[in-house]
Scaffold this motif. Structure first.
Motif, PDB file in Angstrom:
ATOM      1  N   VAL A   1      44.350   9.611 102.237  1.00 28.26           N
ATOM      2  CA  VAL A   1      44.035   8.178 102.352  1.00 28.26           C
ATOM      3  C   VAL A   1      42.608   7.949 102.851  1.00 28.26           C
ATOM      4  N   ILE A   2      42.085   8.863 103.639  1.00 30.55           N
ATOM      5  CA  ILE A   2      40.734   8.700 104.193  1.00 30.55           C
ATOM      6  C   ILE A   2      39.679   8.574 103.090  1.00 30.55           C
ATOM      7  N   GLY A   3      39.978   9.141 101.917  1.00 27.23           N
ATOM      8  CA  GLY A   3      39.024   9.080 100.816  1.00 27.23           C
ATOM      9  C   GLY A   3      39.235   7.914  99.873  1.00 27.23           C
ATOM     10  N   MET A   4      40.311   7.170 100.054  1.00 25.32           N
ATOM     11  CA  MET A   4      40.648   6.106  99.110  1.00 25.32           C
ATOM     12  C   MET A   4      39.678   4.916  99.115  1.00 25.32           C
ATOM     13  N   PRO A   5      39.245   4.414 100.285  1.00 29.89           N
ATOM     14  CA  PRO A   5      38.382   3.227 100.259  1.00 29.89           C
ATOM     15  C   PRO A   5      37.116   3.408  99.429  1.00 29.89           C
ATOM     16  N   VAL A   6      36.397   4.523  99.624  1.00 31.81           N
ATOM     17  CA  VAL A   6      35.169   4.730  98.867  1.00 31.81           C
ATOM     18  C   VAL A   6      35.473   5.040  97.403  1.00 31.81           C
ATOM     19  N   THR A   7      36.578   5.731  97.146  1.00 33.19           N
ATOM     20  CA  THR A   7      36.961   6.007  95.757  1.00 33.19           C
ATOM     21  C   THR A   7      37.224   4.709  95.006  1.00 33.19           C
ATOM     22  N   VAL A   8      37.902   3.768  95.652  1.00 29.03           N
ATOM     23  CA  VAL A   8      38.140   2.458  95.036  1.00 29.03           C
ATOM     24  C   VAL A   8      36.812   1.769  94.732  1.00 29.03           C
ATOM     25  N   ALA A   9      35.905   1.772  95.697  1.00 32.62           N
ATOM     26  CA  ALA A   9      34.602   1.139  95.494  1.00 32.62           C
ATOM     27  C   ALA A   9      33.802   1.866  94.410  1.00 32.62           C
ATOM     28  N   HIS A  10      33.943   3.179  94.340  1.00 41.96           N
ATOM     29  CA  HIS A  10      33.278   3.984  93.300  1.00 41.96           C
ATOM     30  C   HIS A  10      33.748   3.552  91.917  1.00 41.96           C
ATOM     31  N   GLU A  11      35.053   3.409  91.732  1.00 45.57           N
ATOM     32  CA  GLU A  11      35.586   3.044  90.422  1.00 45.57           C
ATOM     33  C   GLU A  11      35.239   1.597  90.060  1.00 45.57           C
ATOM     34  N   ILE A  12      35.156   0.722  91.049  1.00 43.72           N
ATOM     35  CA  ILE A  12      34.728  -0.654  90.781  1.00 43.72           C
ATOM     36  C   ILE A  12      33.274  -0.674  90.324  1.00 43.72           C
ATOM     37  N   ALA A  13      32.463   0.232  90.857  1.00 43.23           N
ATOM     38  CA  ALA A  13      31.075   0.341  90.399  1.00 43.23           C
ATOM     39  C   ALA A  13      31.041   0.621  88.901  1.00 43.23           C
ATOM     40  N   HIS A  14      31.924   1.508  88.441  1.00 43.00           N
ATOM     41  CA  HIS A  14      31.994   1.793  87.008  1.00 43.00           C
ATOM     42  C   HIS A  14      32.391   0.551  86.224  1.00 43.00           C
TER      43      HIS A  14
END
Length: 354
Positions: free
Chosen positions: A221-234
């Motif tokens: 879960v610690i990696g989820m917030p930035v991963t979500v923001a990363h995919e929104i960037a795409h």
């Protein structure tokens, strides 16, 4: 045979045209990324934002079934099997390349963010060490502020809705400094293939045909917030993995909630430590020893998760995806993710991180 030659010729012409377009990033930026793409994004989002289920994932399954069914039909006919299958495969490849580029892929050819910000793309080793030291101090401070105990790891509640909301708020804060269109996009959704993604070593992906972003819901879960923001960037048309990492970090680091700031700084720190380790193992160990034990626990949990769940498909698929990135103007392949460090170092020199 004419059909096979025709599709080979069509694929070659399409690739030559894309090679020509690589020389026109400002044209791509003006007419495709800032206009045509936004129109497609708005239309597709209207159809896919109403459901939590990934329409794109369902379409992937149906397409694979259709391809297998078609190939079986050719085999059953027992006439010119190899020629018919070869023609069908080439047709499918041509259609994939064409629609991929029209719907999303041309964003790979737009003006790089480093050019827009007028920052360098290279760095000295000393600059990497300086940023790593800076991130260690910031991450240590955040970890202690959250837990009040430097030996306790930071835990997140798995709340995809909250991560999506935080990402949206983060990008709104970045609007003034960056050329990021605040376009309508659907929330990042749970992937239907999370188990497969875990074994292959992927955290998330964007469907370029439906513009839906998916996250591997099984990752730490610690990696989820930035991963979500990363995919929104795409979703916003930021195509390169390095830039998606960059904007994902900035979107979460701009949050008022220190938990999200911690997740962002830990994310950047891990990339920096990886680069340090590639260059100097001894220096890496020195930096790692400076981390609060709770941070080391967070890092250890993440690495343990990926190592324990890795399977034979990981290296194969990452090689395939790496070559795919190279074909789409990301010359470093899978290493493109790490070029995030280049951006962050030079951005920090011009716009110091908080």
């Amino acid at each position: 045979m004419k059909k096979i030659v025709g599709y080979i010729f069509a694929i070659a012409i399409l690739q030559l045209f894309l090679t020509f377009l690589k020389r026109t990033p400002y044209t791509i930026e003006k007419y495709y990324s800032s206009n045509f793409y936004l129109a497609i994004q708005t239309i597709l989002t209207y159809f896919n934002k109403w459901t939590k289920i990934s329409i794109g994932d369902v379409l992937y399954v149906l397409v694979v079934i259709a391809i297998i069914y078609k190939i079986i039909q050719y085999i059953r006919k027992k006439e010119d099997v190899l020629k018919n299958i070869s023609g069908y495969v080439l047709q499918t490849i041509f259609q994939f390349i064409l629609f991929f580029q029209i719907f999303w892929g041309l964003n790979n050819l737009r003006v790089p963010v480093s050019t827009k910000l007028e920052i360098d793309t290279n760095y000295e080793l000393a600059e990497l060490y300086d940023l790593t030291e800076q991130l260690i101090q910031k991450t240590n401070a955040l970890q202690y502020e959250i837990t009040k105990n430097d030996s306790a790891k930071v835990d997140f509640e798995k709340d995809l809705k909250a991560f999506n909301k935080a990402s949206r708020n983060g990008y709104k804060k970045l609007e003034d400094r960056f050329d990021i269109a605040l376009i309508i996009h659907s929330d990042v959704k749970k992937s239907l293939f999370s188990s497969f993604l875990t074994g292959a070593g992927f955290s998330g992906y964007l469907n370029p045909f439906t513009h839906e972003a998916q996250i591997n819901y099984d990752i730490p879960v610690i990696g989820m917030p930035v991963t979500v923001a990363h995919e929104i960037a795409h979703q916003k048309g930021i195509a390169t993995e390095s830039e998606a990492n960059f904007f994902g970090f900035l979107a979460m680091n701009s949050q008022e909630e220190i938990d999200y700031q911690y997740a962002a700084n830990l994310y950047a720190l891990k990339y920096c430590l990886k680069e340090v380790r590639i260059n100097n193992e001894e220096k890496f160990l020195q930096f790692y020893d400076q981390l609060n034990f709770g941070i080391q626990e967070n890092i250890s949990d993440s690495e343990k998760f990926w190592q324990e769940n890795k399977n034979f498909s990981s290296n194969i698929l990452k090689n395939v995806y790496g070559n795919f990135l190279k074909l789409n103007n990301q010359k470093d392949g899978i290493r493109s993710y790490n070029r995030f460090v280049d951006l962050l170092i030079n951005y920090n020199k011009k716009y110091p991180l908080p």
